[in-house]
Design a protein around this motif. Structure first.
Motif, short mmCIF file in Angstrom:
data_model
loop_
_atom_site.label_atom_id
_atom_site.label_comp_id
_atom_site.label_asym_id
_atom_site.label_seq_id
_atom_site.Cartn_x
_atom_site.Cartn_y
_atom_site.Cartn_z
N ARG A 33 0.82 -1.21 0.00
CA ARG A 33 0.00 0.00 0.00
C ARG A 33 0.86 1.26 0.00
N ALA A 34 1.89 1.28 0.83
CA ALA A 34 2.77 2.44 0.88
C ALA A 34 3.51 2.61 -0.44
N ARG A 35 3.92 1.51 -1.05
CA ARG A 35 4.63 1.61 -2.32
C ARG A 35 3.71 2.12 -3.43
N ARG A 36 2.44 1.75 -3.40
CA ARG A 36 1.50 2.31 -4.39
C ARG A 36 1.37 3.81 -4.19
N CYS A 37 1.36 4.25 -2.95
CA CYS A 37 1.31 5.69 -2.66
C CYS A 37 2.56 6.38 -3.21
N ALA A 38 3.72 5.74 -3.05
CA ALA A 38 4.96 6.31 -3.58
C ALA A 38 4.89 6.45 -5.10
N ILE A 60 9.69 7.83 -13.27
CA ILE A 60 8.43 7.10 -13.10
C ILE A 60 8.63 5.62 -13.38
N ALA A 61 9.36 5.29 -14.46
CA ALA A 61 9.62 3.89 -14.79
C ALA A 61 10.44 3.21 -13.71
N THR A 62 11.42 3.91 -13.15
CA THR A 62 12.27 3.32 -12.11
C THR A 62 11.47 3.05 -10.85
N VAL A 63 10.65 4.02 -10.45
CA VAL A 63 9.83 3.81 -9.24
C VAL A 63 8.78 2.74 -9.49
N LEU A 64 8.24 2.67 -10.70
CA LEU A 64 7.29 1.61 -11.04
C LEU A 64 7.94 0.24 -10.87
N ALA A 65 9.17 0.09 -11.35
CA ALA A 65 9.88 -1.18 -11.20
C ALA A 65 10.18 -1.47 -9.74
N ALA A 66 10.55 -0.44 -8.98
CA ALA A 66 10.91 -0.65 -7.58
C ALA A 66 9.70 -0.98 -6.71
N THR A 67 8.54 -0.46 -7.09
CA THR A 67 7.35 -0.66 -6.25
C THR A 67 6.47 -1.80 -6.74
N ALA A 68 6.82 -2.40 -7.87
CA ALA A 68 5.99 -3.48 -8.41
C ALA A 68 6.01 -4.68 -7.48
N ARG A 69 4.87 -5.31 -7.37
CA ARG A 69 4.77 -6.54 -6.59
C ARG A 69 4.79 -7.70 -7.55
N PRO A 70 5.85 -8.50 -7.54
CA PRO A 70 5.94 -9.60 -8.51
C PRO A 70 4.75 -10.54 -8.38
N PRO A 71 4.10 -10.89 -9.50
CA PRO A 71 2.98 -11.84 -9.43
C PRO A 71 3.44 -13.20 -8.96
N ARG A 72 2.60 -13.82 -8.19
CA ARG A 72 2.93 -15.14 -7.66
C ARG A 72 2.19 -16.20 -8.46
N ALA A 73 2.89 -17.22 -8.81
CA ALA A 73 2.27 -18.32 -9.56
C ALA A 73 1.33 -19.10 -8.65
N GLU A 74 0.25 -19.58 -9.24
CA GLU A 74 -0.67 -20.39 -8.47
C GLU A 74 0.00 -21.70 -8.08
N PRO A 75 -0.07 -22.07 -6.81
CA PRO A 75 0.56 -23.33 -6.41
C PRO A 75 -0.16 -24.52 -7.02
N THR A 76 0.61 -25.47 -7.46
CA THR A 76 0.03 -26.67 -8.05
C THR A 76 -0.29 -27.66 -6.95
N ALA A 77 -1.39 -28.39 -7.13
CA ALA A 77 -1.81 -29.36 -6.12
C ALA A 77 -0.83 -30.52 -6.08
N PRO A 78 -0.43 -30.95 -4.89
CA PRO A 78 0.51 -32.07 -4.82
C PRO A 78 -0.14 -33.37 -5.28
N GLU A 79 0.69 -34.23 -5.81
CA GLU A 79 0.20 -35.53 -6.24
C GLU A 79 -0.20 -36.36 -5.03
N PRO A 80 -1.29 -37.13 -5.13
CA PRO A 80 -1.70 -37.97 -3.99
C PRO A 80 -0.61 -38.96 -3.64
N ALA A 81 -0.48 -39.24 -2.36
CA ALA A 81 0.53 -40.20 -1.91
C ALA A 81 0.23 -41.58 -2.46
N THR A 82 1.28 -42.35 -2.67
CA THR A 82 1.11 -43.69 -3.20
C THR A 82 1.46 -44.73 -2.15
N ILE A 83 0.84 -45.89 -2.26
CA ILE A 83 1.11 -47.02 -1.36
C ILE A 83 1.50 -48.20 -2.23
#
Length: 232
Positions: free
Chosen positions: A165-170, A195-218
């Motif tokens: 939030r503070a970085r968006r204000c900046a 403006i471009a430099t501050v945009l890069a500095a304040t950007a929040r890197p997108p996070r990849a969606e976590p993939t569901a773990p494979e079911p355990a095997t027996i």
């Protein structure tokens, strides 16, 4: 021609991993042959140098795409460090810009902005200059604009370091400040660089969606397969 090709590729966002180093080289090479006019070149050099560890771990074809996974562990630490250094560098730039102005009496007594706007080289267009300077010469408008500039610079310095939030204000303050400077003083390239430099500095890197773990095997079978075997 090579510089135009590389910079166009950077703008469209193709293969950041491949073009981060040429981008940095182009940012440095013109500055070695000419004297910077407004300071934007030095900022671009530092920013593009710090982009290298940020981009080397970016395996996307286009930088507009959502990442398919997290950055590889071999690049994660250097990328985080580069982003942190970039934010600190932006904070230092605006802190120095605000505090250095206090060394001049015209900034302390609130008359600096009308003087700058009346400058024949970097001031307002001749058609607007007399009216605006006359308005600011009344006293309190000049003080508000002059001290307001330093307050905004200090606010950018403070806000660029904490949470999203503070970085968006900046970022918003940076756009307002440098848009006003570009209109009033014609420093367009400097404004776009900051403006471009501050945009890069304040950007929040997108996070990849976590993939569901494979079911355990027996014994090489999944649980549902194991149950089916027992039932049969």
């Amino acid at each position: 021609m090579i510089a135009v090709t590389v910079l166009t590729t950077v703008v469209v966002g193709f293969k950041p991993r491949w073009f981060c180093v040429p981008h940095c080289y182009i940012a440095f090479s013109p500055a070695s042959r000419m004297s910077p006019a407004d300071g934007g070149e030095q900022v671009a050099q530092i920013a593009t140098l710090l982009f290298i560890p940020l981009c080397l771990g970016d395996a996307r074809t286009w930088h507009w795409q959502e990442p398919s996974g997290p950055i590889a562990p071999s690049h994660r630490g250097s990328a985080y460090a580069a982003l942190l250094v970039l934010r600190c560098q932006v904070a230092v730039v605006y802190l120095e810009a605000a505090l250095s102005k206090l060394a001049y009496p015209s900034w302390r007594n609130g008359t600096a902005v009308p003087i700058l706007l009346d400058d024949p080289e970097f001031g307002l267009p001749s058609a607007l200059r007399p009216g605006v300077v006359r308005l600011l010469a009344r006293g309190w408008p000049s003080t508000v604009v002059t001290w307001g500039t330093m307050v905004v610079e200090l606010a950018i310095c403070i806000c660029v370091l904490p949470g999203p939030r503070a970085r968006r204000c900046a970022l918003m303050l940076t756009v307002l400040l440098h848009s006003a400077i570009a209109v009033a003083m014609g420093l367009m390239s400097f404004g776009l660089t900051m403006i471009a430099t501050v945009l890069a500095a304040t950007a929040r890197p997108p996070r990849a969606e976590p993939t569901a773990p494979e079911p355990a095997t027996i014994h090489g079978h999944r649980p549902e397969q194991e149950r089916a075997l027992h039932v049969s």
